[in-house]
Every structure is written in structure tokens, then in C-alpha cells.
Design a protein around this motif. Structure first.
Motif, PDB file in Angstrom:
ATOM      1  N   PHE A  68       0.856  -1.187   0.000  1.00 13.31           N
ATOM      2  CA  PHE A  68       0.000   0.000   0.000  1.00 13.31           C
ATOM      3  C   PHE A  68       0.893   1.238   0.000  1.00 13.31           C
ATOM      4  O   PHE A  68       1.817   1.337   0.811  1.00 13.31           O
ATOM      5  CB  PHE A  68      -0.902   0.024   1.231  1.00 13.31           C
ATOM      6  N   THR A  69       0.617   2.164  -0.896  1.00 12.88           N
ATOM      7  CA  THR A  69       1.315   3.445  -0.936  1.00 12.88           C
ATOM      8  C   THR A  69       0.325   4.513  -0.505  1.00 12.88           C
ATOM      9  O   THR A  69      -0.653   4.795  -1.208  1.00 12.88           O
ATOM     10  CB  THR A  69       1.832   3.756  -2.349  1.00 12.88           C
ATOM     11  N   VAL A  70       0.556   5.090   0.664  1.00 14.79           N
ATOM     12  CA  VAL A  70      -0.325   6.128   1.206  1.00 14.79           C
ATOM     13  C   VAL A  70       0.345   7.476   0.926  1.00 14.79           C
ATOM     14  O   VAL A  70       1.360   7.816   1.524  1.00 14.79           O
ATOM     15  CB  VAL A  70      -0.556   5.938   2.717  1.00 14.79           C
ATOM     16  N   GLN A  71      -0.228   8.222  -0.005  1.00  8.05           N
ATOM     17  CA  GLN A  71       0.380   9.482  -0.448  1.00  8.05           C
ATOM     18  C   GLN A  71       0.016  10.613   0.504  1.00  8.05           C
ATOM     19  O   GLN A  71      -1.142  10.984   0.644  1.00  8.05           O
ATOM     20  CB  GLN A  71      -0.099   9.824  -1.857  1.00  8.05           C
ATOM     21  N   GLY A  72       1.022  11.170   1.173  1.00  5.14           N
ATOM     22  CA  GLY A  72       0.803  12.275   2.085  1.00  5.14           C
ATOM     23  C   GLY A  72       0.646  13.596   1.351  1.00  5.14           C
ATOM     24  O   GLY A  72       0.959  13.707   0.163  1.00  5.14           O
ATOM     25  N   SER A  73       0.186  14.604   2.071  1.00  2.00           N
ATOM     26  CA  SER A  73      -0.057  15.905   1.456  1.00  2.00           C
ATOM     27  C   SER A  73       1.203  16.742   1.301  1.00  2.00           C
ATOM     28  O   SER A  73       1.222  17.711   0.550  1.00  2.00           O
ATOM     29  CB  SER A  73      -1.088  16.688   2.288  1.00  2.00           C
TER      30      SER A  73
END
Length: 461
Positions: A68-73
Motif C-alpha cells: 500500500f502506498t499512502v500518499q501524504g499531502s
């Protein structure tokens, strides 16, 4: 956040249902693939927000593992990674209080293979993230979640493939958190309060196959030594002659020095002067299996195969020996000691798997991972008196970061350690809730610009 709503969410039986899926890994190419597929479908069903949120990309790697790649802001912040695995070691029903894949709950404990190693982390990570997403939380710092499917059989098709994929994409991590040590309660003799132990290195591994060949024949006219006898003698020599004591040559020395003030008199004086007393301390520590594994390379005789019929002298006898290598040793050195100890040319020695101990990760106050773990542990476990830094698929990720930490935020009492890979593996419902809470807080703490010094801490690293 409503504490009532959060606690209600934690009590949802997601872990129990996952335990019932027998994702057993026997050997590298002998996995319960049907169960692995079922596990993948299960997490998609119970964590819909994780699989449908626009800023989260999910991929299947090596057929059954998940990335899973959780893209931060904030793309300027260096990402981190949370690692776990869905596969478990085999378990027969013999010796268990409840069947190992029943997830039976009894007196506040959930019993089953994987409750501690390591579905508790795999489900816990996703459960914490799911709840954050339901609260419309968007992380500032990007992070990755890896859930391997073959960690128990080397991780070559799961964890390693995830690491290679990230490396090919040029990913660099600020830190990686994997399973490993835990919060030890009553495990370290002389310390009454629970101790959160974060491992900053990983022992190496050497698995050897020992083989003896001899002429077959009838049991009525046996030779002086059979292949079984020769091999049994070699195995006995290995067991009776443990590897050298190496206490004080690895990070375990730092651990006890940091814990010194937690010991009662006169142990506190002894621990503060290990340069003088380390030989005595190491002899005391090695009396128990868990302590023995800290002071030396361990030797475990794990497989023995020989014979086809009670009245036939066997032509072949083979056995497997597993060594977990102390950070002060290398594979080559252990192999030489084995050959010298066996001292019998009739015993063929073949290396099945081997790797040296991993480098020691940063553990000072400037290390982001250390700051975050320390803060999060104090947030969730306020009665844990200290954080100690002392001695899993994480070895595949050394090209992505030099800050690999191994910590399972679960309280382990003295009899819990033997349950891992043993009988009656279990986790208390309360401990699992605390684990999810820890992961919930950790993800949020990673978004803080500057972490304040932890409260209620009795030690400085």
C-alpha cells in the motif's frame, strides 16, 4: 475523536476472523495458497476505505503479498514504512487448549496461530488506518504498508519482491517498523515494571543440512555404527557445545546499561559497571532460553530424517540445524566452529540458507523513528517505565533505509515468549486494542513537525 466510538471500533472481531484463515507456510514453494487468496479477499472486505481512498494505491506483489502506498499531502517529508506478514508457521491441534485456527476467546484472550506472529500487526495496521480514513484523515507524511505472504519461509517471493519494487522506484525511507521485540513484563529478572524493548539490529541466520551415508543392510547384522548413530553423535556434539558467549560485544550491553537504574540494589550497581561484571551477568542471563539467545549464537536441532523400515539398516540419515547468529559473529565464523565441533568427515555439511547479522540502526535522539516510537509508547503505555534499545522480512529493505526497527507493541509476560511458534499462541483482547491504538497514534505522530520530549519517561536514550 470519540473514545467510545474508537473503543467500539477496536472491539470489532477483525483479528479473530483473520486467525481462522489458515495461511500456513510450510516451505518456500509449499504454501496454503487458497488461504492466502482468501486472506486477500478478506482484508478488501473489512477495510473498504483502505482499498477505495484516492490517495492510497494498493498492489499485489509476488501473487499474494500486498503493498500500500499512502500518499501524504507534503511531498517534502521523507516517507516511512510499516511491515507485517499474513503467513504463519504450521500448528497441529495436539497440545493446544483450543484448535490453533479457531480464534477461540477465553478469559479475555484470543487463541490461535498468528495472534502474536504476525496477523495482529497486519490486521492492526490496516484497522488503525481504516479508522483514520473514516475520520477523513489525510496524512502529511507519505508512508508504505507491506504485508508479506512468506516471511516464515524466507520472504523471497513476498517481502523481498516488495523491497525490490520500491528500490526500482527510487524510494528512500526515513525508517521502517517491523515485528520483533515487545513490551516485556516480568521477563527481565530484577525489573518489576514493564520495559518497551525496540530492537535495532537482527541476528543473522545459518541453516545447515547434515547428511550421513552408509551401506544398507539387514538389522540382524548391524555395523558398529549406522548412519543414524553417526549423525546423532554429531548432533549431540553441537548441542552439548554451545557457541561462545558474546555478551558485551553487541547492542545488548547498551540495553542493560540503559536499564541499570530500574534494577534494585545491588543489581543496579552491577549493571552500571558491566565492564567489570559482564562475565557474571552473562552466566545468569543464559540460564533461560530467551536470555541465552541474547548472549550467543544459538543452536537449534530442528529436523531429523532416517530409516524406511524397522529391520533395514538405513543408507541415509539427514538433519537440519538452525543457528541465529549474534551481531558479533559472521556466517563464516559459525560454520568453522560447526565443522570443528562435529569433527567427522563422514558428516556432509551443506548450507541451506545464510545471512550475516544486520547493521545496527541509529538509536540516538536525532533519529526520527526513535523519537516517534518513544513519544507513541508514552502516549499509549503511560505505565511503561522506560524505552530500551537492544538486540525478521525487514532484512530485505536495507537498501531503502539504515533505520530499521523491530517492535511489536504488545505486552509479553514470561510464558508468552514460548507461545510464539509454540502451543497456545494467544493475545489478550485488551493488548490487541492497545496495539491498534499505538498504530493509530504513530501514524498521526509521524505528521508532527517537531516532537516534544516524551512525558513520564524515566530514561534518556
Amino acid at each position: 475523536m470519540s473514545l467510545t466510538v474508537f473503543n467500539k471500533y477496536l472491539r470489532a472481531p477483525r483479528l479473530e476472523r483473520a486467525i481462522k484463515i489458515p495461511t500456513v507456510a510450510f516451505f518456500r514453494k509449499q504454501l496454503n495458497t487458497t488461504a492466502l487468496i482468501e486472506f486477500g479477499k478478506y482484508i478488501q472486505k473489512v477495510f473498504p476505505a483502505v482499498f477505495s481512498t484516492e490517495f492510497i494505491q494498493h498492489e499485489v506483489v509476488g501473487e499474494y503479498s500486498y503493498l500500500f502506498t499512502v500518499q501524504g499531502s507534503d511531498p517534502q517529508l521523507m516517507p516511512y514504512m510499516l511491515l507485517a506478514h499474513m503467513d504463519v508457521v504450521p500448528a497441529s491441534e495436539e497440545g493446544w487448549k483450543f484448535p490453533p485456527f479457531s480464534a477461540e476467546e477465553d478469559e479475555g484472550y484470543i487463541y490461535g496461530r498468528g495472534t502474536l506472529d504476525n496477523k495482529n500487526s497486519a490486521i492492526g495496521i490496516l484497522q488503525a488506518l481504516e479508522f483514520l480514513l473514516r475520520r477523513n484523515y489525510r496524512p502529511r507524511r507519505s508512508f508504505y504498508i507491506g504485508i508479506g505472504h512468506d516471511e516464515e519461509v524466507s520472504g523471497l517471493d513476498g517481502g523481498k519482491q516488495i523491497a525490490m519494487l520500491l528500490q526500482a522506484r527510487g524510494v528512500k525511507l526515513s525508517f521502517l517498523l517491523d515485528e520483533g521485540s515487545g513490551i516485556l513484563d516480568g521477563v527481565i529478572e530484577g525489573i518489576k515494571s514493564p520495559v518497551a524493548l525496540i530492537a535495532i539490529t537482527e541476528k543473522g541466520l545459518l541453516t545447515l543440512n547434515l547428511t550421513v551415508r552408509s551401506d544398507p543392510g539387514h538389522s540382524s547384522a548391524p555395523p558398529k555404527e549406522t548412519s543414524i548413530g553417526i549423525l546423532a553423535a554429531a548432533m549431540s556434539r553441537l548441542e552439548k557445545n554451545p557457541m561462545p558467549r558474546l555478551f558485551g560485544y553487541g547492542p545488548e550491553l547498551m540495553m542493560f546499561e540503559h536499564l541499570a537504574s530500574e534494577f534494585a540494589f545491588p543489581l543496579n550497581i552491577i549493571m552500571k559497571n558491566l565492564w567489570l561484571f559482564s562475565p557474571i551477568v552473562s552466566r545468569i542471563i543464559e540460564r533461560k532460553p530467551a536470555g541465552n539467545s541474547m548472549v550467543r549464537t544459538t543452536t537449534a536441532l530442528t529436523i531429523f530424517n532416517a530409516g524406511i523400515k524397522f529391520n533395514v539398516i538405513p543408507h541415509l540419515a539427514s538433519a537440519a540445524v538452525n543457528f541465529r547468529i549474534h551481531p558479533a559473529q559472521k556466517v563464516a565464523e559459525v560454520l568453522e566452529i560447526v565443522k570443528d565441533t562435529i569433527d567427522d568427515d563422514r558428516v556432509e555439511i551443506t548450507v541451506t540458507e545464510a545471512f550475516d547479522p544486520l547493521p545496527i540502526s541509529p538509536w540516538d535522539d536525532q533519529a526520527l523513528g526513535v523519537q516517534i516510537f518513544r513519544r507513541t509508547i508514552m502516549d499509549v503505555f503511560p505505565h511503561v517505565s522506560s524505552i530500551c534499545i537492544g538486540n525478521t522480512d525487514s532484512r530485505h529493505f536495507t537498501n531503502l533505509t539504515d533505520a530499521i526497527y523491530r517492535f511489536n507493541p504488545v505486552i509479553l509476560k514470561a510464558d508468552d515468549v514460548s507461545r510464539i511458534h509454540g502451543w497456545n499462541e494467544r493475545i489478550s483482547v485488551k493488548d490487541y486494542e492497545k496495539q491498534v491504538d499505538f498504530l493509530f497514534q504513530l501514524i498521526q505522530n509521524c505528521d508532527i513537525d517537531k516532537l516534544p520530549k516524551p512525558h513520564l519517561s524515566t530514561h534518556e536514550l
